[in-house]
Design a protein around this motif. Structure first.
Motif, PDB file in Angstrom:
ATOM      1  N   UNK A 106      17.488  16.696  -4.909  1.00  0.00           N
ATOM      2  CA  UNK A 106      17.383  17.500  -6.118  1.00  0.00           C
ATOM      3  C   UNK A 106      16.341  18.597  -5.968  1.00  0.00           C
ATOM      4  N   UNK A 107      15.209  18.259  -5.365  1.00  0.00           N
ATOM      5  CA  UNK A 107      14.133  19.233  -5.196  1.00  0.00           C
ATOM      6  C   UNK A 107      14.566  20.360  -4.267  1.00  0.00           C
ATOM      7  N   UNK A 108      15.233  20.014  -3.164  1.00  0.00           N
ATOM      8  CA  UNK A 108      15.715  21.047  -2.250  1.00  0.00           C
ATOM      9  C   UNK A 108      16.717  21.966  -2.937  1.00  0.00           C
ATOM     10  N   UNK A 109      17.531  21.395  -3.821  1.00  0.00           N
ATOM     11  CA  UNK A 109      18.532  22.191  -4.523  1.00  0.00           C
ATOM     12  C   UNK A 109      17.898  23.122  -5.566  1.00  0.00           C
ATOM     13  N   UNK A 110      16.659  22.818  -5.950  1.00  0.00           N
ATOM     14  CA  UNK A 110      15.993  23.604  -6.985  1.00  0.00           C
ATOM     15  C   UNK A 110      14.984  24.610  -6.434  1.00  0.00           C
ATOM     16  N   UNK A 129       4.742  19.262 -34.057  1.00  0.00           N
ATOM     17  CA  UNK A 129       6.054  19.471 -34.669  1.00  0.00           C
ATOM     18  C   UNK A 129       6.582  18.267 -35.420  1.00  0.00           C
ATOM     19  N   UNK A 130       6.044  17.077 -35.124  1.00  0.00           N
ATOM     20  CA  UNK A 130       6.548  15.858 -35.745  1.00  0.00           C
ATOM     21  C   UNK A 130       7.863  15.381 -35.157  1.00  0.00           C
ATOM     22  N   UNK A 131       8.296  15.998 -34.060  1.00  0.00           N
ATOM     23  CA  UNK A 131       9.561  15.641 -33.403  1.00  0.00           C
ATOM     24  C   UNK A 131       9.297  14.820 -32.138  1.00  0.00           C
ATOM     25  N   UNK A 132      10.263  14.021 -31.751  1.00  0.00           N
ATOM     26  CA  UNK A 132      10.088  13.258 -30.507  1.00  0.00           C
ATOM     27  C   UNK A 132      10.045  14.187 -29.287  1.00  0.00           C
ATOM     28  N   UNK A 133       9.259  13.794 -28.283  1.00  0.00           N
ATOM     29  CA  UNK A 133       9.242  14.507 -27.016  1.00  0.00           C
ATOM     30  C   UNK A 133       9.048  13.489 -25.903  1.00  0.00           C
ATOM     31  N   UNK A 134       9.577  13.792 -24.733  1.00  0.00           N
ATOM     32  CA  UNK A 134       9.478  12.850 -23.613  1.00  0.00           C
ATOM     33  C   UNK A 134       8.055  12.861 -23.056  1.00  0.00           C
ATOM     34  N   UNK A 135       7.644  11.688 -22.557  1.00  0.00           N
ATOM     35  CA  UNK A 135       6.305  11.581 -21.973  1.00  0.00           C
ATOM     36  C   UNK A 135       6.233  12.246 -20.605  1.00  0.00           C
ATOM     37  N   UNK A 136       7.379  12.345 -19.939  1.00  0.00           N
ATOM     38  CA  UNK A 136       7.411  12.915 -18.588  1.00  0.00           C
ATOM     39  C   UNK A 136       8.421  14.051 -18.578  1.00  0.00           C
ATOM     40  N   UNK A 137       7.996  15.269 -18.874  1.00  0.00           N
ATOM     41  CA  UNK A 137       8.921  16.413 -18.999  1.00  0.00           C
ATOM     42  C   UNK A 137       9.832  16.657 -17.796  1.00  0.00           C
ATOM     43  N   UNK A 138       9.421  16.369 -16.538  1.00  0.00           N
ATOM     44  CA  UNK A 138      10.341  16.626 -15.417  1.00  0.00           C
ATOM     45  C   UNK A 138      11.653  15.864 -15.480  1.00  0.00           C
ATOM     46  N   UNK A 139      11.759  14.823 -16.328  1.00  0.00           N
ATOM     47  CA  UNK A 139      13.022  14.103 -16.444  1.00  0.00           C
ATOM     48  C   UNK A 139      14.118  15.013 -16.963  1.00  0.00           C
ATOM     49  N   UNK A 140      13.753  16.112 -17.609  1.00  0.00           N
ATOM     50  CA  UNK A 140      14.737  17.041 -18.156  1.00  0.00           C
ATOM     51  C   UNK A 140      15.311  17.969 -17.095  1.00  0.00           C
ATOM     52  N   UNK A 141      14.721  17.953 -15.894  1.00  0.00           N
ATOM     53  CA  UNK A 141      15.195  18.809 -14.813  1.00  0.00           C
ATOM     54  C   UNK A 141      16.372  18.159 -14.085  1.00  0.00           C
ATOM     55  N   UNK A 142      17.328  18.993 -13.655  1.00  0.00           N
ATOM     56  CA  UNK A 142      18.500  18.505 -12.926  1.00  0.00           C
ATOM     57  C   UNK A 142      18.774  19.429 -11.751  1.00  0.00           C
ATOM     58  N   UNK A 143      19.540  18.928 -10.789  1.00  0.00           N
ATOM     59  CA  UNK A 143      19.978  19.765  -9.675  1.00  0.00           C
ATOM     60  C   UNK A 143      20.981  20.797 -10.178  1.00  0.00           C
ATOM     61  N   UNK A 144      20.993  21.937  -9.541  1.00  0.00           N
ATOM     62  CA  UNK A 144      21.929  23.000  -9.914  1.00  0.00           C
ATOM     63  C   UNK A 144      23.315  22.724  -9.346  1.00  0.00           C
ATOM     64  N   UNK A 145      23.384  22.374  -8.090  1.00  0.00           N
ATOM     65  CA  UNK A 145      24.664  22.131  -7.419  1.00  0.00           C
ATOM     66  C   UNK A 145      25.230  20.772  -7.804  1.00  0.00           C
ATOM     67  N   UNK A 146      26.543  20.701  -7.998  1.00  0.00           N
ATOM     68  CA  UNK A 146      27.175  19.450  -8.392  1.00  0.00           C
ATOM     69  C   UNK A 146      27.109  18.390  -7.298  1.00  0.00           C
ATOM     70  N   UNK A 147      27.094  18.829  -6.020  1.00  0.00           N
ATOM     71  CA  UNK A 147      27.049  17.845  -4.929  1.00  0.00           C
ATOM     72  C   UNK A 147      25.693  17.158  -4.842  1.00  0.00           C
ATOM     73  N   UNK A 148      24.681  17.705  -5.505  1.00  0.00           N
ATOM     74  CA  UNK A 148      23.324  17.158  -5.437  1.00  0.00           C
ATOM     75  C   UNK A 148      22.967  16.329  -6.660  1.00  0.00           C
TER      76      UNK A 148
END
Length: 215
Positions: A39-43, A80-99
């Protein structure tokens, strides 16, 4: 050297911490080991600060930031009073579908899941009968003898395949053959994990075969 019937799927935490770079990034979540390098290489051409934050946690145990099913833990934002993730990098994904696997967070993606942390580390003594050298090493309780051979070969002796791996049994009166696909326990090399007294670790003896073609 005979090929194993199962691949290496268990790791020591000491092994995980060495995979701590952008080009070699492993993390642990509830004893599950994830290799996020693809994933990191793809990003690399789509980098951001959250990816820097992810790499900063390479080689670490992120269990406290996730639920057992791999979903990220959240908190309520004081602003904001809204939920947020404790570890923001979880929202990151690979760009390419094969990755990546579609519609899966990397913490739940089987593409990155390479194994689990061992149930318990095992101390082992390996004795080279040719050089009389004794090497102590830690292995996984689930490791097969073949797995241990490969670890020993990569760490200590690149010609480990040129040796026969043996054990002594019957009160050290007879030399026995090891089943490469069996674990230490399955080969009779047991220890008492509940014992309060520190006992010598089980031993494996290496006998040189003078055959460098299998090294």
């Amino acid at each position: 050297m005979p090929q194993p019937l199962k691949s290496m799927r268990y790791y020591l935490m000491d092994e995980i911490v060495t995979h701590n770079r952008k080009d070699d990034c492993w993390v642990v979540i509830h004893k599950n080991v994830f290799d996020l390098t693809p994933m990191i290489k793809d990003r690399l051409d789509h980098w951001n600060r959250k990816m820097d934050y992810l790499v900063a946690h390479a080689g670490k145990d992120l269990t406290h930031l996730f639920h057992e099913n791999g979903e990220p833990r959240t908190e309520i934002s004081p602003s904001s009073g809204c939920p947020r993730v404790l570890f923001p990098p979880i929202l990151e994904v690979a760009i390419s579908e094969f990755a990546r696997t579609n519609h899966a967070m990397w913490s739940q993606d089987p593409l990155y899941h390479i194994g689990r942390i061992t149930r318990r580390p095992r101390r082992l003594r390996i004795i080279n009968s040719l050089t009389a050298k004794v090497q102590f090493m830690n292995v996984c309780d689930e490791d097969s003898i073949y797995d241990i051979q490969q670890k020993y070969k990569s760490r200590y002796n690149h010609h480990a395949g040129s040796y026969e791996w043996r054990k002594f049994s019957n009160g050290a009166k007879s030399c026995g053959i090891l089943d490469l696909n069996g674990t230490l326990d399955e080969n009779g090399l047991t220890d008492d994990e509940n014992c309060n007294v520190e006992l010598p670790p089980p031993s494996i003896w290496l006998y040189y075969t003078d055959d460098l073609t299998i090294a």
